[in-house]
Write a protein that holds these residues in place. Sequence first.
Motif, short mmCIF file in Angstrom:
data_model
loop_
_atom_site.label_atom_id
_atom_site.label_comp_id
_atom_site.label_asym_id
_atom_site.label_seq_id
_atom_site.Cartn_x
_atom_site.Cartn_y
_atom_site.Cartn_z
N GLY A 163 -0.99 -18.00 9.50
CA GLY A 163 0.09 -17.04 9.72
C GLY A 163 -0.11 -15.73 9.00
O GLY A 163 0.67 -14.78 9.21
N PHE A 164 -1.15 -15.62 8.17
CA PHE A 164 -1.38 -14.40 7.39
C PHE A 164 -2.26 -13.45 8.21
O PHE A 164 -3.48 -13.52 8.15
N ASP A 165 -1.62 -12.60 9.00
CA ASP A 165 -2.38 -11.76 9.91
C ASP A 165 -1.52 -10.60 10.40
O ASP A 165 -0.27 -10.69 10.40
N PHE A 166 -2.16 -9.51 10.79
CA PHE A 166 -1.49 -8.42 11.47
C PHE A 166 -1.15 -8.86 12.89
O PHE A 166 -1.89 -9.64 13.51
N ARG A 167 -0.06 -8.33 13.44
CA ARG A 167 0.32 -8.70 14.81
C ARG A 167 -0.55 -8.02 15.85
O ARG A 167 -0.83 -8.58 16.89
N GLY A 168 -0.94 -6.80 15.60
CA GLY A 168 -1.75 -6.06 16.56
C GLY A 168 -2.97 -5.47 15.88
O GLY A 168 -3.34 -5.87 14.78
N VAL A 169 -3.60 -4.49 16.54
CA VAL A 169 -4.81 -3.91 16.00
C VAL A 169 -4.54 -2.67 15.15
O VAL A 169 -5.39 -2.24 14.37
N GLU A 170 -3.34 -2.08 15.27
CA GLU A 170 -3.07 -0.84 14.54
C GLU A 170 -3.10 -1.07 13.03
O GLU A 170 -3.59 -0.22 12.27
N GLY A 171 -2.56 -2.20 12.58
CA GLY A 171 -2.60 -2.50 11.14
C GLY A 171 -4.02 -2.55 10.61
O GLY A 171 -4.34 -1.90 9.60
N PRO A 172 -4.93 -3.32 11.24
CA PRO A 172 -6.32 -3.32 10.81
C PRO A 172 -6.99 -1.95 10.88
O PRO A 172 -7.80 -1.60 10.02
N LEU A 173 -6.67 -1.16 11.91
CA LEU A 173 -7.24 0.18 12.01
C LEU A 173 -6.78 1.05 10.84
O LEU A 173 -7.58 1.80 10.26
N GLN A 174 -5.50 0.95 10.49
CA GLN A 174 -4.99 1.72 9.36
C GLN A 174 -5.64 1.26 8.06
O GLN A 174 -5.90 2.07 7.16
N ALA A 175 -5.90 -0.04 7.95
CA ALA A 175 -6.57 -0.56 6.76
C ALA A 175 -7.96 0.06 6.62
O ALA A 175 -8.40 0.37 5.50
N VAL A 176 -8.67 0.25 7.74
CA VAL A 176 -9.98 0.91 7.69
C VAL A 176 -9.83 2.33 7.16
O VAL A 176 -10.60 2.77 6.29
N ARG A 177 -8.83 3.05 7.67
CA ARG A 177 -8.60 4.42 7.19
C ARG A 177 -8.30 4.43 5.70
O ARG A 177 -8.82 5.27 4.95
N ASP A 178 -7.45 3.52 5.26
CA ASP A 178 -7.07 3.46 3.84
C ASP A 178 -8.28 3.14 2.97
O ASP A 178 -8.49 3.75 1.91
N GLU A 179 -9.09 2.18 3.41
CA GLU A 179 -10.26 1.78 2.61
C GLU A 179 -11.30 2.89 2.56
O GLU A 179 -11.98 3.07 1.55
N LEU A 180 -11.45 3.64 3.65
CA LEU A 180 -12.37 4.78 3.64
C LEU A 180 -11.92 5.81 2.61
O LEU A 180 -12.74 6.40 1.89
N GLY A 181 -10.60 6.04 2.51
CA GLY A 181 -10.09 6.96 1.51
C GLY A 181 -10.40 6.48 0.11
O GLY A 181 -10.78 7.29 -0.77
N GLU A 182 -10.26 5.20 -0.13
CA GLU A 182 -10.57 4.65 -1.45
C GLU A 182 -12.07 4.76 -1.75
O GLU A 182 -12.47 5.00 -2.89
N LEU A 183 -12.89 4.58 -0.72
CA LEU A 183 -14.34 4.72 -0.91
C LEU A 183 -14.68 6.16 -1.28
O LEU A 183 -15.52 6.41 -2.17
#
Length: 265
Positions: A163-183
């Motif tokens: 049950g630990f998951d995003f419902r759609g793909v937008e959440g994972p896409l935003q996570a990529v953006r956030d992680e790129l910023g941290e990198l």
Amino acid sequence: MTAGGSQNQEALARLDAITRRLRRECPWDREQDERTIVPHTVEEAYELADAAYRRDDAKLLDELGDVLFQVHFLALLLEERGAGDLARVADACSEKLVRRHPHVFGAAAAAEDPLSASDVLRNWDRIKEGEEGRERGIFAEVPENLPAPLYARKVQRRAASSGFDFRGVEGPLQAVRDELGELERAATPDERFHELGDVLFAVVNVARKLQTDPELALHAAADRFRGRVERGSGLATSEGREWNDLSPDEQLAYYARARLTEGGE
């Protein structure tokens, strides 16, 4: 038995006979055990995956044969030490498939509301977790020697089945953006190592949500890059220039020209 079934049985019997003869009479085959043969099994599986990705039916037919031989050989090793045989392998597989598909073979098959593919995957993981002899826990029996993209995807899928998951793909896409910023903000080698891993993990999660194999997608991207560089180098050579002598900007210009010839890739 149908004609097709009879032909399959005869073909498999011939392969089994050949495998047994090789085990008896070929010096190389006699020396093998499961630990020495399984690297070849893994290699053949990758070649099979490549053929499937390329939709090369002739190559797929060939690689399926190589994988099938690996299965026969490994089953024969089990038989030699009394731990099983090919029939037990097939029976166990059949029982597992029936058990893990109650929506097809069980009472759930009569349900009015059809399951989605994601529902089937969640049920598969839950049934698997409850099977006798299985380790318990969300990540039980996830092999750590998988290639990193596949290991990451399997870990993510197991988490999603709980049950630990995003419902759609937008959440994972935003996570990529956030992680790129941290990198981008990482200041030390250790921080960059950590954040780069998070970026790659987030990208694999996007691939999972898009139902795309990250290993094959990355391999295809590497192939495209390789082809563009080779075509760019060829363009330079056709104009009397040596690729290795070009400046990075000149190489990039040839690379861009090569990409324009791809027809929309």
